[in-house]
Scaffold this motif. Structure first.
Motif: not given
Length: 486
Positions: A349-378
Motif C-alpha cells: 500500500p505504501i508503494f502504491g500510494f507514493v507511485e500513484k501520487w508521483c504519476r499524478k504530480r508528474w504525468p509527462e515524466n517518462k522516468f516515472i511513467t514508462s514501462e520497459h518490457g523484457i522477455n524472460i525465458p520460459f
C-alpha cells in the motif's frame, strides 16, 4: 525486446490494447473501472489476512495471558476477535460507494474515507495508516533478524550447553532480509502477491503449530509451574506498579494482534466482481479472524499452562525451549519466511500510494511513467519501471538502516499500534458505516456503535500509556551496537 508503455493514473499496469484482437476482447479482460480484470477469491483474500494478522507475535501471547490470568486473558482474546471481525465487515461495505455492491470502487483506505467522510479526516487517516505501515515494516526487519539469530544460537546452545554465551550480531541478518525484500518489492502490486501470501500463511500455521506442540509436550511432561486466575502475582512475581503497566501492555498487545484494517481495502481490491466484493471480503474476514482466534487461544492458553507466570516474551526466539534444537531451527525459519511475505503485504500500500501520487504530480515524466518490457525465458514478458525500481529499493534500504540504528524499535511499534488501532480499526469503519447508511442520530444502533468506539478509544489510550512506560524502560538500558537479543 524493448518497449515503452505509458501508465494511466493507476497503481497497476494496464493492458496494451494491441495485445488483443478487437474491442470485445479488451472489454472482456477489463473490470468495470477499466483496470485489468481482478482474479482474487475469498481464499486468496483469507491468505492475505492470515499473513497480515498471524505474526510471530502469536508466540508472545503466553506472556500476555500470564499478565491477565486464566479468566481475563481468554476473554480479552475473544472480545477483540469479535470487535475486529465486526468492524471489518463495516469497512468491507465501504469499498464501493455510495452503494456497497454497485457503487464506485475506492482503491485505498484513504479513498474510502474521502468518499464517505471527506475533509481533514482523510489526512488523519493517511497519517495513521501509512505511519503504522512504515513502522510495521521496520519492526518486521528487526523481528526476522531475531529469528535468524535464534537459529544460530539454538545450534550453539545444543553444542556448548544452555548456559553458553552464544551472542550473535543481528545486523548481518537484517542486511540479508533487506536484500530479499529489494527483489520481492519489484512485484508490481497485490494482484501478484497471492502465491507469496499463501506460502506465508502456511508458514504461520507451521511455526504456531510447532510452538503449540512443544507447549503441549512440556505440559504433558509434568513440570510444575505456577498459574492463577489473575495472572502474575503482586508481591511474588511483580510489584503492584509493574502489574498495572504489564496489564495495560498485554491488553494492547492482544488488541493490536488482530488489526489488519490498514490493508483491508487493498486486499478487497484484488477480488473478482462476482460474487460481490463485500460479501466475499466478509467471508474472508470470518475465515481469517476465526483461524487467527483459534491459534491465539491455543498458543496463549497452552503456552501459559506450560510456562506459568514466568512465560517468556517469545518462547521460540526467547528460548522457552532448547530441544529438539532442529525443530526450534525449523520453526524460526518458518517465522522468517512468513515475515518475508508479511513485509510485502504491509509495504505494497505504501508503494502504491507514493507511485500513484508521483504519476499524478508528474504525468509527462517518462522516468516515472514508462514501462520497459523484457522477455524472460520460459516466463514471458516482464515490465520494469525505473522509478519503481529505485524508489522501492531505497525504501527497503532506509527501513533496514532504521532497524539497525534503533533495534528497540519493536517497543516503539507498540506505541504506533496504540495510535492507529482506534482510528483505523474502529473509528473510521463505524463513522463511514453511519454516514453510508444515513443512520438516525441517537437511535439504538447509533448509540451502540458510538459506545463501542469510545470504549476502544479508552483501550488505545491505556495501551499507549503501557507502551510508553515499556519504551522508557528499554531506553534506559539500551546500549548502541549491542545485539538485540542480549
Amino acid at each position: 525486446m524493448q518497449r515503452e508503455m505509458q501508465f494511466n493514473n493507476s497503481m497497476f499496469i494496464e493492458n496494451d490494447p494491441e495485445s488483443y484482437g478487437n474491442i470485445g476482447d479488451i472489454q472482456k479482460n477489463l473490470d468495470d473501472d477499466g483496470r485489468s480484470k481482478r482474479t482474487g477469491t475469498w481464499v486468496t483474500a483469507s491468505a492475505h489476512i492470515i499473513t497480515a494478522v498471524i505474526g510471530s507475535g502469536v508466540l508472545s501471547l503466553a506472556w500476555a495471558i500470564a499478565q491477565l490470568g486464566w479468566v481475563v486473558g481468554p476473554a480479552v482474546l475473544m472480545v477483540f476477535s469479535f470487535i475486529t471481525y465486526f468492524t471489518s465487515t463495516l469497512l468491507a461495505d465501504c469499498y464501493r460507494s455510495p452503494d456497497p455492491v454497485t457503487g464506485k470502487r475506492n482503491y485505498t483506505y484513504m479513498d474510502v474515507v474521502r468518499a464517505n467522510l471527506g475533509g481533514r479526516k482523510v489526512m488523519l487517516c493517511g497519517l495513521a495508516q501509512y505511519g503504522n505501515l512504515i513502522g510495521v515494516t521496520i519492526g518486521y526487519t528487526i523481528t526476522a533478524s531475531i529469528s535468524m539469530v535464534a537459529v544460530k544460537r539454538s545450534n550453539c546452545f545444543h553444542k556448548h550447553g544452555h548456559h553458553a554465551k552464544c551472542h550473535t550480531s543481528n545486523y548481518p541478518f537484517m542486511i540479508m532480509f533487506a536484500c530479499v525484500q529489494v527483489v520481492l518489492s519489484q512485484i508490481p502490486n497485490f494482484h501478484k502477491l497471492s502465491w507469496l501470501s499463501i506460502l506465508a500463511a502456511v508458514m504461520s500455521f507451521t511455526y504456531a503449530s510447532i510452538g503449540l506442540g512443544l507447549s503441549i509436550a512440556k505440559v504433558a511432561g509434568g513440570g510444575h509451574v505456577r498459574t492463577s486466575l489473575t495472572g502474575v502475582t503482586v508481591g511474588v512475581d511483580v510489584s503492584g506498579q509493574d502489574k498495572v503497566w504489564r496489564t495495560f501492555q498485554a491488553i494492547g498487545d492482544i488488541a493490536f494482534a488482530y488489526a489488519y484494517s490498514t490493508v483491508l481495502i487493498e486486499i478487497q481490491d484484488t477480488l473478482k466482481s462476482r460474487p460481490a466484493e463485500n460479501k466475499e471480503m466478509k467471508k474472508a474476514s470470518l475465515v481469517g479472524v476465526s483461524t487467527t482466534t483459534m491459534f491465539y487461544v491455543l498458543c496463549g492458553c497452552v503456552g501459559y499452562a506450560a510456562f506459568g507466570n514466568g512465560a517468556p516474551g517469545n518462547f521460540l526466539t526467547g528460548f522457552g525451549f532448547y530441544e529438539p534444537f532442529w525443530l526450534i531451527d525449523f520453526a524460526n525459519v518458518c517465522i522468517v519466511v512468513h515475515l518475508v511475505g508479511a513485509y510485502q503485504v504491509f509495504c505494497q500500500p505504501i508503494f502504491g500510494f507514493v507511485e500513484k501520487w508521483c504519476r499524478k504530480r508528474w504525468p509527462e515524466n517518462k522516468f516515472i511513467t514508462s514501462e520497459h518490457g523484457i522477455n524472460i525465458p520460459f516466463c514471458g514478458a516482464y515490465y520494469i519501471n525505473i522509478f519503481r525500481l529505485v524508489w522501492r529499493t531505497a525504501y527497503v534500504i532506509v527501513t533496514a538502516v532504521i532497524a539497525m540504528t534503533f533495534p528497540f524499535f519493536n517497543d516503539f511499534l507498540g506505541l504506533l499500534g496504540a495510535g492507529s488501532f482506534w482510528p483505523l480499526t474502529v473509528y473510521f469503519p463505524i463513522e463511514m458505516y453511519i454516514a453510508q447508511s444515513k443512520m438516525k442520530k441517537f437511535s439504538f444502533t447509533w448509540t451502540s456503535l458510538k459506545i463501542l468506539s469510545w470504549a476502544c478509544l479508552i483501550i488505545s489510550i491505556v495501551a499507549a500509556a503501557g507502551s510508553v512506560q515499556g519504551l522508557i524502560q528499554h531506553l534506559k538500558i539500551y546500549k548502541p551496537f549491542k545485539s538485540v537479543q542480549d
